[in-house]
Scaffold this motif. Structure first.
Motif, PDB file in Angstrom:
ATOM      1  N   CYS A 135       0.777  -1.022   0.099  1.00  0.00           N
ATOM      2  CA  CYS A 135       0.053   0.061  -0.092  1.00  0.00           C
ATOM      3  C   CYS A 135       0.955   1.366   0.048  1.00  0.00           C
ATOM      4  O   CYS A 135       0.443   2.264  -0.458  1.00  0.00           O
ATOM      5  CB  CYS A 135      -1.030   0.034   1.180  1.00  0.00           C
ATOM      6  N   ALA A 136       2.155   1.125   0.432  1.00  0.00           N
ATOM      7  CA  ALA A 136       2.965   2.451   0.613  1.00  0.00           C
ATOM      8  C   ALA A 136       3.303   2.790  -0.808  1.00  0.00           C
ATOM      9  O   ALA A 136       3.664   3.988  -1.269  1.00  0.00           O
ATOM     10  CB  ALA A 136       4.229   2.152   1.359  1.00  0.00           C
ATOM     11  N   ILE A 137       3.168   1.852  -1.953  1.00  0.00           N
ATOM     12  CA  ILE A 137       3.446   2.238  -2.963  1.00  0.00           C
ATOM     13  C   ILE A 137       2.162   2.408  -4.039  1.00  0.00           C
ATOM     14  O   ILE A 137       2.050   3.092  -5.041  1.00  0.00           O
ATOM     15  CB  ILE A 137       4.296   1.340  -3.744  1.00  0.00           C
ATOM     16  N   THR A 138       1.224   1.438  -3.809  1.00  0.00           N
ATOM     17  CA  THR A 138      -0.018   1.234  -4.653  1.00  0.00           C
ATOM     18  C   THR A 138      -0.923   2.407  -4.192  1.00  0.00           C
ATOM     19  O   THR A 138      -1.812   2.621  -4.992  1.00  0.00           O
ATOM     20  CB  THR A 138      -0.554   0.071  -4.503  1.00  0.00           C
ATOM     21  N   ASN A 139      -0.880   3.019  -3.069  1.00  0.00           N
ATOM     22  CA  ASN A 139      -1.779   4.140  -2.445  1.00  0.00           C
ATOM     23  C   ASN A 139      -0.787   4.986  -1.581  1.00  0.00           C
ATOM     24  O   ASN A 139      -1.071   5.003  -0.481  1.00  0.00           O
ATOM     25  CB  ASN A 139      -2.759   3.353  -1.581  1.00  0.00           C
ATOM     26  N   PRO A 140      -0.134   5.850  -2.274  1.00  0.00           N
ATOM     27  CA  PRO A 140       1.073   6.622  -1.720  1.00  0.00           C
ATOM     28  C   PRO A 140       0.732   7.791  -1.309  1.00  0.00           C
ATOM     29  O   PRO A 140       1.284   8.603  -0.658  1.00  0.00           O
ATOM     30  CB  PRO A 140       1.926   6.687  -3.008  1.00  0.00           C
ATOM     31  N   THR A 141      -0.783   8.224  -1.268  1.00  0.00           N
ATOM     32  CA  THR A 141      -1.104   9.602  -0.429  1.00  0.00           C
ATOM     33  C   THR A 141      -1.928   9.557   0.640  1.00  0.00           C
ATOM     34  O   THR A 141      -2.536   8.359   0.895  1.00  0.00           O
ATOM     35  CB  THR A 141      -1.718  10.302  -1.714  1.00  0.00           C
ATOM     36  N   THR A 142      -2.111  10.474   1.370  1.00  0.00           N
ATOM     37  CA  THR A 142      -3.039  10.479   2.458  1.00  0.00           C
ATOM     38  C   THR A 142      -4.153  10.338   2.176  1.00  0.00           C
ATOM     39  O   THR A 142      -5.481   9.893   2.758  1.00  0.00           O
ATOM     40  CB  THR A 142      -2.898  11.880   3.379  1.00  0.00           C
ATOM     41  N   ASN A 143      -4.578  10.944   0.960  1.00  0.00           N
ATOM     42  CA  ASN A 143      -5.880  10.841   0.453  1.00  0.00           C
ATOM     43  C   ASN A 143      -6.440   9.608  -0.119  1.00  0.00           C
ATOM     44  O   ASN A 143      -7.529   9.366  -0.050  1.00  0.00           O
ATOM     45  CB  ASN A 143      -6.083  12.137  -0.910  1.00  0.00           C
ATOM     46  N   SER A 144      -5.430   8.837  -0.392  1.00  0.00           N
ATOM     47  CA  SER A 144      -5.540   7.424  -0.917  1.00  0.00           C
ATOM     48  C   SER A 144      -6.292   6.507   0.044  1.00  0.00           C
ATOM     49  O   SER A 144      -7.369   5.907  -0.366  1.00  0.00           O
ATOM     50  CB  SER A 144      -4.305   6.528  -1.142  1.00  0.00           C
ATOM     51  N   TYR A 145      -6.333   6.953   1.358  1.00  0.00           N
ATOM     52  CA  TYR A 145      -7.003   6.055   2.506  1.00  0.00           C
ATOM     53  C   TYR A 145      -8.504   6.520   2.773  1.00  0.00           C
ATOM     54  O   TYR A 145      -9.216   5.868   3.501  1.00  0.00           O
ATOM     55  CB  TYR A 145      -6.123   6.017   3.731  1.00  0.00           C
ATOM     56  N   LYS A 146      -9.020   7.618   1.967  1.00  0.00           N
ATOM     57  CA  LYS A 146     -10.135   8.127   1.867  1.00  0.00           C
ATOM     58  C   LYS A 146     -11.162   7.386   1.013  1.00  0.00           C
ATOM     59  O   LYS A 146     -12.300   7.215   1.214  1.00  0.00           O
ATOM     60  CB  LYS A 146     -10.394   9.613   1.977  1.00  0.00           C
ATOM     61  N   ARG A 147     -10.206   6.567  -0.009  1.00  0.00           N
ATOM     62  CA  ARG A 147     -10.956   5.893  -0.679  1.00  0.00           C
ATOM     63  C   ARG A 147     -10.970   4.317  -0.075  1.00  0.00           C
ATOM     64  O   ARG A 147     -12.175   3.624  -0.331  1.00  0.00           O
ATOM     65  CB  ARG A 147     -10.165   5.563  -2.156  1.00  0.00           C
TER      66      ARG A 147
END
Length: 481
Positions: free
Chosen positions: A320-332
């Motif tokens: 996830c650190a690479i596939t979802n690399p932004t703070t906003n990614s985790y709102k998805r």
């Protein structure tokens, strides 16, 4: 594919005025340096261009060791569409990055494109010749994004911050009687509700005409306010990574030309679906798809394919650190928005992190797995390399992914998930980075520890800046506390 001599001839033949040299930083952001075509020679392809101050690129080099070489890849030469510069004819070429001041050629270990190339080399150890990739690119196109007035909140003299989104398709827009799309109701609408069909088609036309990227489909996605998707034909790792960088840039340029703004941030709208980059992948030995087994009665999926899935699931949190690399990614990555939050796999099951498509039987060419976790803020070069290495680690260590899950995972109780051994993905960038730090050994041989440490350090800084910044929501919630 053209060689350097053919590129020089093509530049003269097409009366190209400037050549833009493209490369990305460690987060996948595109950078560009332009050169008049008369200044370019065949020697520049062989020796490289002495044009890069790497200390000025985030995450690259310190100021005392900043000289680097841009080495153009002639096979990536393409003439740019007129929207890039209506007054002259330009072309672009992707570059590989090399260390300066070395007796021998040394590829820069933080060159994302180089990491993809290095990951491809690992395939030989498994009797494989190549892998095939097919990312689905989702994005939003708004009429405007207004950010006001300051990122510094009440500590700054501007005194606060917030943002607003303008779109003719949004339920909150004025004069939208014929174009309004409610939250979660944007999948495949027809005109006039779909206001962006013409723009998407213009983008697809340019992708094929100028870059040779074959688009398979374009459509409006589930969210309101211009969420869109472009699917294009799958291909080999570097080819597809270059194509993703190209597509994202063309989308932004074409949107800007129409006085709109395109964004690949995952979740700009509260309460609605977010943008993903579902990534299809398969592994091959020449013409044999090693994920396919016609004798498997469940999914025609080989044991090797199952181990590959096992590797992805085993490393999912760290990835996830690479596939979802932004703070906003985790709102998805939250339940009930068609985004995976559970570490499991299924057959045609879009509630699982990994889906094995089940459209047609007895089709070796199309047997693949779809990793549904990534979003389009990911650096596509690092994403492909990391997923491949995780899958190969699964094959090497024979990691059993367990049984596929047939149920809607969103509706399973916590007790049922424990029974099925279904874990959860991180809920924040910090959680992903923590998992990454404790599980990155499978990447080190290709990425290098130096790269991983630099990437992690910069991403922790990003998270800590976010964690310390008051938001409009917090001010609204806690003012009376």
């Amino acid at each position: 594919m053209m060689n350097s001599k053919q590129v020089i001839e093509k530049i003269k033949e097409e009366n190209i005025s400037f050549v833009d040299f493209w490369f990305v930083d460690i987060f996948g952001e595109l950078h560009c340096m332009g050169m008049p075509s008369y200044s370019l020679s065949e020697d520049d392809f062989n020796d490289g261009l002495e044009k890069l101050d790497a200390s000025s690129i985030l995450g690259f080099k310190s100021v005392n060791k900043s000289d680097m070489i841009l080495k153009p890849d002639p096979s990536t030469f393409r003439i740019l569409p007129p929207d890039y510069d209506p007054s002259r004819k330009n072309a672009r070429i992707f570059c590989d990055l090399y260390e300066g001041n070395r007796a021998e050629e040394t590829r820069f270990n933080r060159d994302s494109r180089g990491i993809t190339a290095k990951a491809k080399g690992k395939l030989k150890e498994f009797g494989l010749t190549h892998s095939m990739w097919g990312p689905e690119i989702e994005f939003f196109v708004f009429d405007a994004i207004n950010i006001y007035p300051s990122p510094y909140g009440a500590t700054h003299s501007y005194g606060g911050s917030g943002y607003s989104i303008e779109s003719k398709e949004s339920p909150w827009a004025k004069g939208n009687a014929s174009t309004a799309i409610d939250l979660k109701e944007g999948y495949y609408p027809s005109q006039p509700k779909d206001t962006l069909g013409g723009l998407r088609k213009d983008i697809c036309d340019d992708l094929y005409r100028y870059f040779g990227i074959q688009v398979e489909a374009e459509h409006h996605e589930v969210a309101t306010s211009g969420q869109s998707e472009i699917n294009f034909k799958y291909g080999e790792m570097t080819e597809i990574a270059d194509a993703v960088v190209t597509i994202k840039n063309v989308v932004k340029v074409k949107a800007k030309k129409r006085n709109k703004v395109a964004t690949f941030m995952s979740k700009p709208i509260f309460g609605d679906n977010a943008s993903a980059m579902h990534t299809h992948q398969s592994i091959w030995n020449n013409d044999t798809n090693r994920m396919y087994d016609p004798n498997d009665s469940v999914a025609q999926l080989s044991q090797e394919g199952r181990y590959y899935i096992g590797g992805l699931l085993d490393h999912a949190s760290a990835l996830c650190a690479i596939t979802n690399p932004t703070t906003n990614s985790y709102k998805r990555l939250v339940p009930n928005f068609e985004a995976p939050v559970n570490v499991c796999w299924g057959l045609g099951n879009r509630s699982a992190a990994i889906r094995v498509p089940m459209y047609l039987k007895n089709r070796e060419k199309s047997k693949r797995i779809e990793y549904r976790v990534p979003d389009p803020t990911a650096n596509i070069y690092l994403l492909e390399a990391a997923l491949l290495l995780a899958g190969l680690d699964g094959i090497k260590n024979k990691k059993d992914p367990g049984d596929h899950v047939e149920e809607n995972v969103y509706k399973l109780s916590a007790e049922k998930k424990r029974e099925l051994n279904i874990g959860s993905l991180p809920t924040s960038l910090k959680g992903a980075l923590d998992a990454f730090q404790s599980d990155m050994k499978f990447l080190e041989d290709v990425f290098t520890k130096d790269f991983l440490d630099a990437y992690t350090e910069l991403k922790y800084k990003e998270y800590h800046a976010f964690a310390q910044t008051p938001t409009a929501w917090e001010v609204s919630m806690y003012t009376d506390a």
